[in-house]
Design an enzyme around this catalytic site. Structure first.
Site, mmCIF file in Angstrom:
data_model
loop_
_atom_site.group_PDB
_atom_site.id
_atom_site.type_symbol
_atom_site.label_atom_id
_atom_site.label_comp_id
_atom_site.label_asym_id
_atom_site.label_seq_id
_atom_site.Cartn_x
_atom_site.Cartn_y
_atom_site.Cartn_z
ATOM 1 N N LYS A 3 0.837 -1.199 0.000
ATOM 2 C CA LYS A 3 0.000 0.000 0.000
ATOM 3 C C LYS A 3 0.875 1.253 0.000
ATOM 4 C CE LYS A 3 -3.985 1.738 2.705
ATOM 5 N NZ LYS A 3 -4.808 1.422 3.889
ATOM 6 N N SER A 43 -9.525 1.449 2.710
ATOM 7 C CA SER A 43 -8.570 2.299 2.024
ATOM 8 C C SER A 43 -7.483 1.533 1.282
ATOM 9 C CB SER A 43 -7.920 3.251 3.033
ATOM 10 O OG SER A 43 -7.190 2.545 4.008
ATOM 11 N N SER A 73 -10.316 -1.328 6.460
ATOM 12 C CA SER A 73 -9.575 -0.932 5.260
ATOM 13 C C SER A 73 -8.831 -2.061 4.570
ATOM 14 C CB SER A 73 -8.578 0.184 5.605
ATOM 15 O OG SER A 73 -9.264 1.361 5.964
#
Length: 540
Positions: free
Chosen positions: A151, A226, A250
């Site tokens: 990420k 996310s 997330s």
């Protein structure tokens, strides 16, 4: 303005002239403010454009490297490599049946193709080409030769952790995050960073710098967030193993939306050093990193690789608890609790159906195998979320500033709530919990408008329980027909928005959520594995 007034008084100008000059001074001040605002806007645009140019340059250089490698190795079969599970791949690499170069370039090529459709990558880590050379000569590590994605908020030396915010651009990390460093020590090759929502404050996946990421199963749907770029890339086949972070769902929401597996470990089980939040110091609902992959065994191998002496040395705040394979591989019967609804958001028809779908084979298992995977099923008799609403408000987060005294009271209330939940868990004598998972994937522009549905994920961040997601089915035409009659629990604005968000989901993956008590991450993974196996058996 004080200087202007002094000048006017000293000059003893008439009232009309003084008014004109005062107005001119005010106008000049407003003009300067406007010019400053335009300048800042222009600087921001230029920073964003440079970031996009860096991404485009990295993608192009990676594409050229892939083409060059394919010319030099025309006999390589990327399809065979891409079809392997992580365990199959690592075994083949260790035994020398596959070369790290063939694996790396196969996944790099697939990532480039997936990104063209889904816009899920924020940049290729070109240093991975150099790391590939060193890894190829050293077969050490549980993840030897495995390309992994991370990420965008994971620190990687000399690369930004923008969190989708312009002000964070052009501030490259000085060193790798602990997880990245441990992954490298275990032979893995981080090769790409993936997209996330602006400031991480959404469960969609869009920001002004890199744009909107798309769902691999339906380009008209969000991949979630996310860790949405990770979900899209792994779900689209461009990565075998990815790493995200989870503060309210997330990791789990993108896994549910994109049809893959993911684990939110117990907070503190993995190091968070070098994983950038949008702001530091938020302790009410702890965030934690975790793995995302196609199957549960891959998650278990990732946890085993990370929970090593090297991580415990780099971050002494992480308890030195190695991965317990015995618990993960155990066949001891489990007593499974289940949750139909949290009493706050009524699940969509597909969510309701699949929550009981994996339970049916477990019930049959009691008679079929003498209890090796048997389960005693019990519905939790309390609405968990009602207490959370009192603690944090409707969205699960603090909605207003608190005094120090009230903040302490809130933290004490959270501690009480955790202990009460554990006591109830013990009273029911359950080992694990099965509950609905948000899904299917939403239509665009709804994630930011429906915070209420996060009740199904953020609860376990608050409780600090490990929570995993396993895809078990897909949305059927019958689910869509039943959705037409969906009204929700309160029949209010939020229920109407949720219905609109999940409409048009036929064929999309739907998942369940598996929960265990704190520090029982291996037990959580074991339960996930059993659900996964039962789903495979039912499909046969």
């Amino acid at each position: 303005m004080d200087n202007v007034n002094q000048f006017l008084q000293g000059a003893r100008l008439d009232g009309r002239t003084a008014a004109l000059l005062t107005g001119a001074a005010c106008g000049a001040g407003a003009l300067l403010a406007l010019v400053h605002q335009v300048y800042r806007h222009q600087v921001a645009k230029e920073k964003m454009q440079r970031a996009r140019n860096r991404r485009a340059d990295g993608l192009q250089r990676a594409e050229e490297a892939v083409l060059q490698y394919k010319k030099s190795r025309p006999g390589t079969d990327p399809a065979l490599i891409l079809a392997m599970s992580l365990s199959e791949l690592t075994n083949s690499l260790q035994e020398g049946l596959l070369s790290p170069e063939d694996v790396f370039y196969s996944y790099m090529e697939k990532t480039l193709d997936v990104n063209k459709d889904l816009n899920c990558c924020t940049g290729i880590l070109l240093e991975s080409f150099d790391q590939l050379t060193s890894v190829a000569s050293n077969k050490e590590g549980l993840l030897y030769g495995v390309p992994v994605s991370i990420k965008e908020n994971y620190s990687y030396k000399n690369h930004d952790c923008s969190c989708g915010v312009v002000v964070n651009l052009e501030q490259p990390a000085e060193k790798d995050s602990v997880i990245v460093e441990v992954l490298k020590r275990q032979g893995a090759i981080p090769f790409v960073k993936t997209n996330l929502p602006q400031a991480l404050l959404n469960y969609d996946c869009s920001n002004p710098i890199y744009g909107q990421s798309l769902n691999p199963h339906n380009l008209q749907k969000t991949p979630g967030g996310s860790s949405g770029g990770e979900g899209a890339l792994v779900g689209g086949g461009g990565s075998l193993l990815g790493f995200g972070s989870d503060v309210g769902g997330s990791i789990r929401i993108p896994c549910s939306f994109c049809g893959i597996c993911g684990l939110k470990p117990t907070p503190g089980r993995l190091s968070s050093l070098g994983i950038q939040p949008i702001y530091r110091g938020q302790k009410s609902v702890p965030s934690c990193p975790g793995p995302m992959a196609r199957d549960v065994d891959s998650l278990a191998l990732a946890m085993q690789a990370l929970l090593c002496d090297h991580m415990f040395s780099l971050d002494p705040t992480v308890p030195p608890i190695p991965f317990n394979k015995q618990i993960y591989q155990s066949s001891k019967p489990l007593r499974i609790g289940y949750l139909e609804s949290d009493g706050y958001t009524q699940p969509s028809p597909s969510m309701t159906r699949v929550t009981f779908f994996p339970l049916c084979p477990l019930c049959l298992g009691i008679l079929a195998d003498g209890g090796t995977i048997s389960a005693c099923l019990c519905q939790l008799p309390f609405h968990l979320w009602s207490r959370v609403r009192k603690l944090f408000g409707p969205s699960g987060f603090v909605a207003h500033a608190l005094s120090v005294q009230n903040l302490w009271k809130q933290h004490a209330a959270v501690e009480d709530y955790i202990h009460e939940t554990v006591s109830e868990w013990r009273r029911l004598n359950i080992d694990v919990l099965l509950c609905p998972m948000i899904g299917p994937a939403f239509n665009f522009d709804y994630c930011g408008r429906i915070t209420s549905v996060l009740s199904y994920t953020i609860l376990y961040n608050l409780l600090t329980f490990p929570a995993g997601v396993v895809p078990v089915s897909t949305v059927t035409a019958e689910d869509e027909e039943e959705l037409r009659h969906y009204e929700g629990i309160f029949k209010d604005h939020w229920d109407k928005l949720f219905k609109q968000a999940v409409t048009g989901g036929e064929g999309l993956p739907v998942a369940v959520q598996c929960i265990a008590l704190p520090w029982q991450d291996e037990l959580c993974l074991r339960f996930m594995k059993e659900v996964e196996q039962l789903v495979k058996q039912s499909r046969k």
